[in-house]
Design a protein around this motif. Sequence first.
Motif, mmCIF file in Angstrom:
data_model
loop_
_atom_site.group_PDB
_atom_site.id
_atom_site.type_symbol
_atom_site.label_atom_id
_atom_site.label_comp_id
_atom_site.label_asym_id
_atom_site.label_seq_id
_atom_site.Cartn_x
_atom_site.Cartn_y
_atom_site.Cartn_z
ATOM 1 N N ASN A 1 -13.449 23.314 -1.760
ATOM 2 C CA ASN A 1 -13.537 23.439 -0.306
ATOM 3 C C ASN A 1 -13.784 24.876 0.157
ATOM 4 O O ASN A 1 -13.687 25.172 1.340
ATOM 5 C CB ASN A 1 -12.246 22.924 0.345
ATOM 6 N N GLU A 2 -14.131 25.770 -0.771
ATOM 7 C CA GLU A 2 -14.280 27.178 -0.411
ATOM 8 C C GLU A 2 -15.732 27.553 -0.117
ATOM 9 O O GLU A 2 -16.664 26.923 -0.601
ATOM 10 C CB GLU A 2 -13.725 28.074 -1.523
ATOM 11 N N VAL B 1 -14.251 35.354 0.240
ATOM 12 C CA VAL B 1 -14.163 33.914 0.043
ATOM 13 C C VAL B 1 -13.085 33.353 0.959
ATOM 14 O O VAL B 1 -12.052 33.980 1.187
ATOM 15 C CB VAL B 1 -13.865 33.558 -1.432
ATOM 16 N N ILE C 1 -15.901 31.195 -6.125
ATOM 17 C CA ILE C 1 -15.411 29.931 -5.585
ATOM 18 C C ILE C 1 -14.589 29.237 -6.665
ATOM 19 O O ILE C 1 -15.113 28.841 -7.708
ATOM 20 C CB ILE C 1 -16.577 29.042 -5.119
ATOM 21 N N SER D 1 -11.331 29.381 2.581
ATOM 22 C CA SER D 1 -11.304 27.922 2.568
ATOM 23 C C SER D 1 -12.106 27.398 3.757
ATOM 24 O O SER D 1 -12.090 28.000 4.835
ATOM 25 C CB SER D 1 -9.861 27.415 2.662
ATOM 26 N N LYS E 1 -4.566 36.540 0.760
ATOM 27 C CA LYS E 1 -5.870 36.530 0.103
ATOM 28 C C LYS E 1 -6.525 37.907 0.213
ATOM 29 O O LYS E 1 -6.163 38.713 1.071
ATOM 30 C CB LYS E 1 -6.789 35.483 0.745
#
Length: 385
Positions: free
Chosen positions: A58-59, A146, A54, A148, A137
């Motif tokens: 906000n993840e 991971v 992280i 958002s 990503k």
Amino acid sequence: AVGGRALRWANGRAPARGLRASPRARIAMPSWVIDRYGSNEVLRFTTDMMFPIIHFPNEVIIKVHAASLNPIDLSMRSGYGATALNMKRDPLKLKTGEAEFPLTLGRDVSGVVMECGLGVSYFKPGDEVWAAIPPWKQGTLSEFVVASGNEVSFKPKCLSHTEAAALPYVGLTAWSALNQVGGLNQSNCSGKRILILGASGGVGTFAVQLMKAWDAHVTAVCSHDASTLVKKLGADDVIDYKSGNLEEQLKTLPLFDFILDNVGGSTEKWALDLLKKWSGATYVTLVTPFLINMDKLGVADGMLQTGVTVGSKTLKHLLKGVHYRWAFFMPSGPSLDEIAELVDSGKIQPVIDEVFPFSEVPKAFLKLEGGHARGKTVINVISRQ
């Protein structure tokens, strides 16, 4: 749903949970990766992929229960869009050229939240969620991923993880084209004539169901062997593109208010003539040269060429009384909230062609590469979903 998400944010955050330490420290995880672009032989299984971290408050980290494949995974495996995606990954060019590898493919995820960043109040560890991870990503063909928080949504309660993994990417792509770009919604679709070209693929099967949920009249184009499926999903008229000249077949029908083109190629040379003129009728295509231009011409010249192309086509067709638009996948947790409501109300269902275990990801890619799939190719990352 959307209201609930907004309400919880508006009424203040829950106490910050911080980063939760997992029971056992993890530095690596199983994953399917590529170390170079190419065909199916570049896929490599490893147990040493770096565990996701992280980086932003906000993840969230999601334990992947199921993922699925999309045509973009085939394209990315071969290097399609690498110029634009690498620019997005590293806009300041601070990393070395090898930083993009090893690269994990897969965009869809259904799973369980494991850890949350400091700023996440809408989700907590243990929540069952689904998401579509943007292509810049690291992807979901991994034990963990991971994302958002604004890309994530609560999984529909009526679906298993295997079923849920079939929907996010195609659902958000269709939602982008029909709602965000096309301006269609539940209040303005009733009675509108919608034409969907390429109706039996992942985006097409979702679009047929969404338009019927919004009370539109749907004409679907697919091959004869997919017609039963598309009719079952609610299409009012089904046209077999193999049974004769498609353009001539469609010209015998009343004009359309909206066309969604999943096919591209020469289709747009004649498809816009099927729209009602000077009525706000719109053609939206998901097949654009944006990433190809950047791969061929570089970032600056590619963007310039793309802008000139879309601008000239938009003006050309506007002068003829119809709207011409391009659409792209857009990650959105709030949109997935709305899609989840439609799923739980029985208006949209996943369409799955075949399910593969995590050990057979290369075989799943070959299945997708063979074409003519009727729905999605799903990967069970955790068995017995």
